[in-house]
Motif scaffolding. Structure first.
Motif, PDB file in Angstrom:
ATOM      1  N   PRO A 477       0.843  -1.212   0.000  1.00 44.90           N
ATOM      2  CA  PRO A 477       0.000   0.000   0.000  1.00 44.90           C
ATOM      3  C   PRO A 477       0.868   1.248   0.000  1.00 44.90           C
ATOM      4  O   PRO A 477       1.965   1.269   0.568  1.00 44.90           O
ATOM      5  N   ALA A 478       0.368   2.289  -0.635  1.00 44.78           N
ATOM      6  CA  ALA A 478       1.173   3.494  -0.850  1.00 44.78           C
ATOM      7  C   ALA A 478       1.438   4.280   0.418  1.00 44.78           C
ATOM      8  O   ALA A 478       2.356   5.107   0.452  1.00 44.78           O
ATOM      9  N   GLY A 479       0.667   4.051   1.478  1.00 44.69           N
ATOM     10  CA  GLY A 479       0.821   4.844   2.691  1.00 44.69           C
ATOM     11  C   GLY A 479      -0.143   6.011   2.707  1.00 44.69           C
ATOM     12  O   GLY A 479      -0.693   6.410   1.664  1.00 44.69           O
ATOM     13  N   ASN A 480      -0.348   6.581   3.876  1.00 41.87           N
ATOM     14  CA  ASN A 480      -1.322   7.662   4.045  1.00 41.87           C
ATOM     15  C   ASN A 480      -0.694   9.023   4.324  1.00 41.87           C
ATOM     16  O   ASN A 480      -1.308  10.054   4.063  1.00 41.87           O
ATOM     17  N   ILE A 481       0.520   9.028   4.893  1.00 43.62           N
ATOM     18  CA  ILE A 481       1.146  10.293   5.265  1.00 43.62           C
ATOM     19  C   ILE A 481       1.863  10.864   4.059  1.00 43.62           C
ATOM     20  O   ILE A 481       2.870  10.323   3.591  1.00 43.62           O
ATOM     21  N   GLN A 482       1.322  11.954   3.535  1.00 44.59           N
ATOM     22  CA  GLN A 482       1.937  12.605   2.393  1.00 44.59           C
ATOM     23  C   GLN A 482       3.121  13.447   2.862  1.00 44.59           C
ATOM     24  O   GLN A 482       3.024  14.181   3.838  1.00 44.59           O
ATOM     25  N   GLU A 483       4.207  13.344   2.180  1.00 45.23           N
ATOM     26  CA  GLU A 483       5.373  14.134   2.550  1.00 45.23           C
ATOM     27  C   GLU A 483       5.186  15.574   2.092  1.00 45.23           C
ATOM     28  O   GLU A 483       4.557  15.849   1.068  1.00 45.23           O
ATOM     29  N   ASP A 484       5.724  16.476   2.890  1.00 44.01           N
ATOM     30  CA  ASP A 484       5.582  17.896   2.566  1.00 44.01           C
ATOM     31  C   ASP A 484       6.224  18.230   1.220  1.00 44.01           C
ATOM     32  O   ASP A 484       7.346  17.811   0.930  1.00 44.01           O
ATOM     33  N   THR A 485       5.480  18.990   0.432  1.00 40.68           N
ATOM     34  CA  THR A 485       6.023  19.614  -0.769  1.00 40.68           C
ATOM     35  C   THR A 485       5.639  21.094  -0.711  1.00 40.68           C
ATOM     36  O   THR A 485       4.776  21.494   0.089  1.00 40.68           O
ATOM     37  N   SER A 486       6.243  21.887  -1.543  1.00 43.53           N
ATOM     38  CA  SER A 486       5.868  23.300  -1.571  1.00 43.53           C
ATOM     39  C   SER A 486       4.389  23.455  -1.905  1.00 43.53           C
ATOM     40  O   SER A 486       3.687  24.304  -1.339  1.00 43.53           O
ATOM     41  N   GLU A 487       3.903  22.599  -2.800  1.00 46.00           N
ATOM     42  CA  GLU A 487       2.494  22.681  -3.180  1.00 46.00           C
ATOM     43  C   GLU A 487       1.584  22.316  -2.007  1.00 46.00           C
ATOM     44  O   GLU A 487       0.595  23.017  -1.728  1.00 46.00           O
TER      45      GLU A 487
END
Length: 699
Positions: A477-487
């Motif tokens: 599974p791709a995971g749920n916590i999105q890493e910070d990006t500028s966007e």
């Protein structure tokens, strides 16, 4: 076999590309001779080019696909190119022998440090390595391997540092018996795979035949002791830290040791291997530092954690463990971590693989049965432990992070075909030059297996496993916590600005002007999706702090998060911080998350957990989620809440003792600086979560 002598004095800028003429499947190698013996060797298919130079230092550069190495003229005699066929290996690589003669012919009967016995060690390097003779001390080593098997492993400590069989100079050496392993190659495979992946400080393998007090005791694997040293775990002697995460060395099974502790958050058994003989103060500092690492792991933010933890090393480490199905990660056992002066933790060195390869634990004291199935350590969903071993979330928490999962998949795709080919080639090499010694070993220690057949089974099992793991890892599974990006950060900032605008429009609490000022400050910066992550983080921090101050005393929050936390007792293997980590299990006996427990060896003792604030707060609701292991930590018989008033404790009321749900006292309206939960059962009690909702005072 072609030998090219005296290459090094020809110092000129020269590069030769080897991959064009050596196919990737070739087992040709280049060996580097120094002081009359092979210093190390490299698979030619891994070498891009060799460049000889005379400035700034005379020597040559070895350009490999995974590293860049320099060898000075003063440390190299010649280069030798081998065609590593079985016949060449057998003719050239005769297994070295070690003869150990203990003083007075005394038997080695103990593995305790105080029971070292004086001895003389004599090594015949068989013209491949320098011979050696010197005085030393010897004792047993290992845990199950020492306890269960007649063929014993040993620890040797030379009286003076020296190079042994081409390995770096040191006093401390290990002789692995590999008795349980019917191939003799499982530890060697683990070392070779870790080395190919580039995990630092990985051990080397030198197979030797050993005679002890005149008795031939078979084929052993000589390797380095895992310790801080220049040719071992090369971390700073003053500031470096080497930790062993190992149940056998931890507080549960080594309660009298003064160098171990339970980690505060994930309840890991940790033994401090360096610094040597740590004081209580140093132990406390290391424990506190490791707790900070654990809390970052729990948060699951790649960018934040990567400042303190080399996540590439974690990925490579886990790949090795999964490839060999090393179930001892579950305990854990034989897991090492280190930290150098850069203040970043890294995984490794790897160690001990003969409990992997799907070993049959039903015959663990007598059997040699492996390669039974294709089970998984990490499972099909490592974060949720689906079809997995019960690993600590410390090792699997990051699989909820999308960037970590992406990098794990990319790393596997990058290494999976070539890495196994290389390692299986190395196993062929080891077998080719140890086959006769293996036969003698099996004659000395007969078992119900044929070593040649078991090596074929191991290779087939690993080949099949590559296909199994490729399918499994591709479908993580791709995971749920999105890493910070500028966007993403700019979107978060925009949402927060909109929320603050709403608060400013709809409320008129004290401190509104300060919030308005921060709001206007951020607007004036004219941030966008092209702004840097640091700029966006700074703006978010400013607004979050300003909004928190504005709402203090006006909105309900979990006051536990801002309190000082204490208790009458927390068992060393449990976590006090678990009571306010926000992690609620699916039921009161689930072991998914850390928990608090107060077992202290006594029964029926009334224990307490307390929150305290610098300024009195208004409490509106209190909730407790109990935890039980149905053994020592039981459902409470007594549980009640007290609050601090006028210098004494006042009973607020009993709180429920139901399992699998929060027990709540609500509709409260008390102002206090302390809340205490007291509890007891027939033995001891456990808590998953303990919250206190209410309103903080304004500063």
């Amino acid at each position: 076999m072609t030998k090219i002598k005296d290459l090094i004095p020809c110092f000129f800028v020269f590069a030769c590309t080897l991959l064009a003429v050596v196919p990737a499947s070739s087992q040709k190698r280049m060996a580097i001779y120094s002081e009359g013996c092979i210093k190390e060797h490299h698979l030619l298919s891994k070498i891009d080019s060799i460049r000889f130079v005379n400035s700034p230092q005379a020597g040559f550069w070895l350009y490999k696909t995974d590293s860049l190495l320099f060898y000075p003229h003063s440390q190299t005699d010649s280069l030798v190119f081998f065609e590593w066929s079985a016949s060449e290996c057998l003719r050239r690589f005769e297994v070295p022998t070690i003869n150990i003669q203990v003083q007075d012919n005394a038997p080695v009967l103990s593995k305790d440090k105080e029971d070292y016995l004086p001895c003389v060690v004599e090594i015949d390097g068989k013209e491949m390595y320098a011979d050696y003779i010197g005085t030393a001390r010897i004792r047993g080593r290992g845990n199950s391997t020492w306890l269960w098997y007649d063929k014993k492993p040993y620890r040797i400590k030379l009286d003076a540092k020296d190079k042994i069989l081409g390995l770096g100079s040191n006093k401390d050496w290990v002789l692995l018996a590999n008795y349980r392993d019917p191939t003799n190659l499982m530890n060697a495979f683990g070392f070779e795979m870790a080395s190919w992946l580039g995990l630092p400080f990985t051990n080397h393998s030198r197979f030797v035949e050993v005679t002890l007090n005149g008795d031939y005791i078979g084929l052993y694997q000589l390797t380095e002791q895992v310790e801080q040293a220049g040719d071992r775990v090369d971390i700073d002697v003053n500031e470096g830290v080497l930790l062993s995460l190992d149940k056998d060395d931890g507080p549960e099974l080594a309660p009298g040791a003064e160098d171990n502790f339970w980690s505060a958050y994930y309840h890991l058994p940790i033994c401090v291997k360096h610094p040597d003989d740590p004081t209580e103060e140093i132990i406390d500092l290391i424990k506190a530092d490791f707790q900070e690492l654990e809390l970052l792991v729990n948060q699951g933010k790649y960018r934040d954690l990567s400042q303190s933890f080399d996540l590439a090393s974690l990925i490579d480490f886990l790949i090795v463990q999964e490839m060999v199905y090393n179930v001892e990660m579950e305990a854990p056992r034989s897991v090492y971590m280190y930290k150098d002066i850069d203040n970043v933790y890294r995984m490794g060195p790897v160690w001990d693989f003969d409990a992997g390869f799907d070993f049959d634990w039903g015959t663990m004291t007598t059997g040699h049965n492996y390669f039974m199935a294709q089970d998984l350590v990490l499972g099909t969903d490592p974060f949720r432990h689906t079809q997995a071993r019960n690993l600590s979330p410390f090792f699997t928490q990051m699989f909820d992070n999308t960037l970590f999962v992406q990098q794990f998949k990319e790393r596997w795709a990058e290494i999976q075909p070539e890495c196994l080919d290389y390692c299986l080639g190395m196993m062929d090499d080891y077998y080719a030059h140890t086959a006769e010694a293996m036969a003698r070993d099996f004659e000395r220690w007969p078992i119900d297996k044929n070593y040649a057949e078991e090596i074929v089974r191991m290779k087939n099992w690993l080949t099949d496993r590559l296909d199994v793991l490729t399918e499994v890892i591709e479908n993580y599974p791709a995971g749920n916590i999105q890493e910070d990006t500028s966007e993403s950060l700019f979107q978060e900032l925009s949402d927060l600005l909109a929320e603050i605008a709403s608060w400013l429009n709809d409320t008129d609490f004290d401190g509104k002007a300060a919030l308005q000022s921060s709001y206007q400050d951020v607007l004036s910066r004219q941030l966008s999706e092209q702004s840097s992550i640091d700029e966006l983080h700074e703006a978010l921090g400013l607004l979050e702090s300003a909004l928190t101050d504005y709402l203090a005393g006006n909105i309900e929050e979990n006051l536990a998060l801002t309190a000082s936390l204490s208790t009458s007792h927390c068992s060393g293997w449990e976590s006090l911080e678990a009571v306010r980590d926000g992690l609620v299990p699916e039921n009161s006996s689930a072991k998914t998350y850390p928990r608090y427990g107060n077992w202290d060896g006594r029964q029926g003792v009334l224990h307490w957990v307390q929150y305290e604030w610098e300024q009195p707060c208004t409490v509106s609701e209190i909730g407790v989620y109990w935890w039980t292991d149905f053994s020592g930590l039981l459902q409470p018989d007594v549980a009640y809440i007290e609050y601090w008033s006028a210098g004494s404790w006042i009973k607020l009321g009993d709180i429920g003792t139901e399992m699998d749900a929060f027990n709540v006292l609500d509709k409260l309206n008390i102002t206090t600086s302390k809340i205490r939960l007291s509890m007891s059962s027939k033995i001891a009690t456990g808590i998953s979560e303990f919250y206190v909702k209410g309103y903080r005072p304004k500063d």
